[in-house]
Design an enzyme around this catalytic site. Structure first.
Site, mmCIF file in Angstrom:
data_model
loop_
_atom_site.group_PDB
_atom_site.id
_atom_site.type_symbol
_atom_site.label_atom_id
_atom_site.label_comp_id
_atom_site.label_asym_id
_atom_site.label_seq_id
_atom_site.Cartn_x
_atom_site.Cartn_y
_atom_site.Cartn_z
ATOM 1 N N GLU A 267 3.964 8.442 -7.942
ATOM 2 C CA GLU A 267 3.411 7.304 -9.317
ATOM 3 C C GLU A 267 2.577 7.335 -9.840
ATOM 4 O O GLU A 267 2.211 7.116 -10.457
ATOM 5 C CB GLU A 267 4.734 5.647 -8.729
ATOM 6 C CG GLU A 267 5.662 5.981 -8.872
ATOM 7 C CD GLU A 267 6.098 5.458 -7.671
ATOM 8 O OE1 GLU A 267 7.094 5.405 -6.753
ATOM 9 O OE2 GLU A 267 5.586 6.228 -6.331
ATOM 10 N N CYS A 293 5.434 1.418 -4.279
ATOM 11 C CA CYS A 293 4.744 0.518 -3.538
ATOM 12 C C CYS A 293 4.500 0.024 -4.451
ATOM 13 O O CYS A 293 4.227 -0.622 -5.449
ATOM 14 C CB CYS A 293 4.384 1.439 -2.312
ATOM 15 S SG CYS A 293 3.108 2.106 -2.959
ATOM 16 N N CYS A 296 1.469 1.151 -6.054
ATOM 17 C CA CYS A 296 1.351 1.794 -7.261
ATOM 18 C C CYS A 296 2.182 0.956 -8.626
ATOM 19 O O CYS A 296 2.165 0.996 -9.684
ATOM 20 C CB CYS A 296 2.772 2.988 -6.958
ATOM 21 S SG CYS A 296 2.669 4.173 -6.074
#
Length: 339
Positions: A267, A293, A296
Site C-alpha cells: 500500500e 498495517c 499504511c
C-alpha cells in the site's frame, strides 16, 4: 435431456457452420434431412436436392407433417446436448419445440451473400443464376402444401435470430451469446470489478521478493488503475531475497522485530509511486491483498483515498481497520480465494 438447438434458415445462410461449431462444443448433430436420406438409401435411389424434397413431402403425407421430427426425437437421449438442422416444416418445428427443451434459431444472411456462397461450394444441381436462385427460394419459403416446405412459418416460430453477414468470429460470438442466454452451462464467467482488481493485485504481489509474505496493492479511479505497489526494499537497496532486510533474513516471528524491517509495504509503495509520478489519488479506491498495517493506514487516510478493499486479514489489523472507519473511509473485505 439438456439442451436442443434447432436451426432453420435460407440456403447458405450458415446453418451448417453453426452446427459444426456446436459439435465442437460437445453437441450431438442430427439433420431432419438425414431421415429422408435413409429412406432414399433403403430404396436405392439417387440422393439429389429434388429427390430429397419429393421424398420428404411423401413421408409427411403418409405419416404426418411432423414425421421427420418425431423420428429424430425418438433417438434423443436425456444426458446429451443436440443441434438439429434442416427444420423446414412448421409441424416439425412445433414437434421439436413441444419437447420443452429446444431453442429454435433462425439463421439468415442477405440473398446476394448467400448466392455467392452457393456458387463457391459448386454443388451439382444448384441454380446457376441469381434469378433462378430467388425463384427456388421463394417456392421453399412460401410453400402452400402443409406436407411440404414452408420456411416462412418456421422462421416465425424461432425465438432467436442470427444474421450471418460478417466473419466466422462474429458468427461464433452470436452463437455463444445465445448459449449463455439459455443455459448457465455456457454462460461465460466474468469477474465483477472487485474480483477483477483484486486478482490484478495478486498478480502484482507475485513481483515481491519478500521472504516472509508477498503483498500488493492497486489504486483505482473511475475503474482505471492509476498506481500499483508490492512490498520490498526501497529503490536501490538489496532485495529481501538477497539479504537486504535484516528482519526477513532472520525469519522473525510475525509481529516481532518490526523495527528491523527496511521494507516498504504494498500500500505504501502504491501511494508513493502515485506521488512520484504526480498522479492524484484523492477519492480513489485501494485494493490490497491484505488489510493495511497502522503505518499504511495513516498514509491511506492522509492521501485522501475514500475506500479500501482487502482480500485477507493482516495480523494486528484491528486498530488499523478501526482507524479507517473513524476517518470515514469505506472498508470492505472481498475474498478471491481461501486464505
Amino acid at each position: 435431456m439438456a439442451i436442443i438447438i434447432g436451426l432453420t434458415g435460407e440456403n447458405c445462410a450458415g446453418k451448417g457452420t453453426i452446427a459444426d461449431y456446436l459439435v465442437k462444443k460437445g453437441f450431438y448433430y442430427y439433420s431432419l434431412s438425414d431421415v429422408i436420406r435413409e429412406e432414399l438409401a433403403n430404396e436405392r435411389k439417387e440422393i439429389s436436392r429434388e429427390a430429397l424434397i419429393l421424398k420428404g413431402n411423401e413421408l409427411r403425407r403418409n405419416f404426418g407433417p411432423d414425421v421427420l421430427a418425431r423420428r429424430i426425437i425418438a433417438k434423443l437421449q436425456p444426458d446429451r446436448n443436440y443441434v438439429i438442422d434442416s427444420i423446414r416444416n412448421p409441424a416439425e418445428a412445433k414437434a421439436l419445440l413441444g419437447t420443452g427443451k429446444m431453442t429454435l434459431i433462425y439463421v439468415t444472411a442477405p440473398p446476394e451473400v448467400r448466392f455467392e456462397r452457393m456458387k463457391a461450394r459448386r454443388r451439382e444441381g444448384d441454380p446457376r443464376s441469381f434469378e433462378a436462385f430467388q425463384l427456388i427460394e421463394k417456392a421453399e419459403i412460401e410453400g402452400k402444401d402443409e406436407y411440404g416446405q414452408n420456411l416462412k412459418e418456421v422462421f416465425e416460430l424461432a425465438s432467436k435470430k442470427v444474421v450471418n453477414d460478417a466473419g466466422f468470429r462474429e458468427l461464433y460470438d452470436s452463437v455463444d451469446s445465445i448459449l449463455g442466454e439459455i443455459s448457465d452451462e455456457f454462460k461465460p464467467t466474468r469477474p465483477n470489478w472487485d474480483q477483477y482488481f483484486m486478482n490484478i493485485a495478486k498478480v502484482v504481489a507475485s513481483r515481491s521478493n519478500c521472504l516472509k509474505r508477498h503483498v500488493a496493492a492497486v489504486i483505482v479511479k473511475d475503474k482505471r488503475i492509476v498506481s500499483t505497489g508490492y512490498n520490498g526494499t526501497p529503490r536501490g537497496i538489496r532485495n529481501c531475497n538477497e539479504g537486504g532486510c535484516p528482519r526477513c533474513k532472520s525469519f522473525a516471528e510475525s509481529g516481532t522485530k518490526l523495527e528491523e524491517c527496511v521494507c516498504s509495504h504494498g500500500e505504501e509503495n502504491a501511494i508513493v509511486q502515485a506521488a512520484y509520478h504526480g498522479i492524484s489519488i484523492k477519492d480513489a479506491t485501494l485494493y490490497s491483498t491484505f488489510s493495511p498495517c497502522l503505518i499504511c493506514t495513516k498514509m491511506i487516510i492522509n492521501a485522501g483515498i475514500k475506500e479500501v478493499v482487502y482480500n485477507a486479514d493482516y495480523p494486528m489489523s484491528e486498530a488499523s481497520l478501526q482507524l479507517l472507519k473513524e476517518a470515514g473511509i469505506i472498508v470492505r473485505q472481498v475474498k478471491v480465494e481461501k486464505e
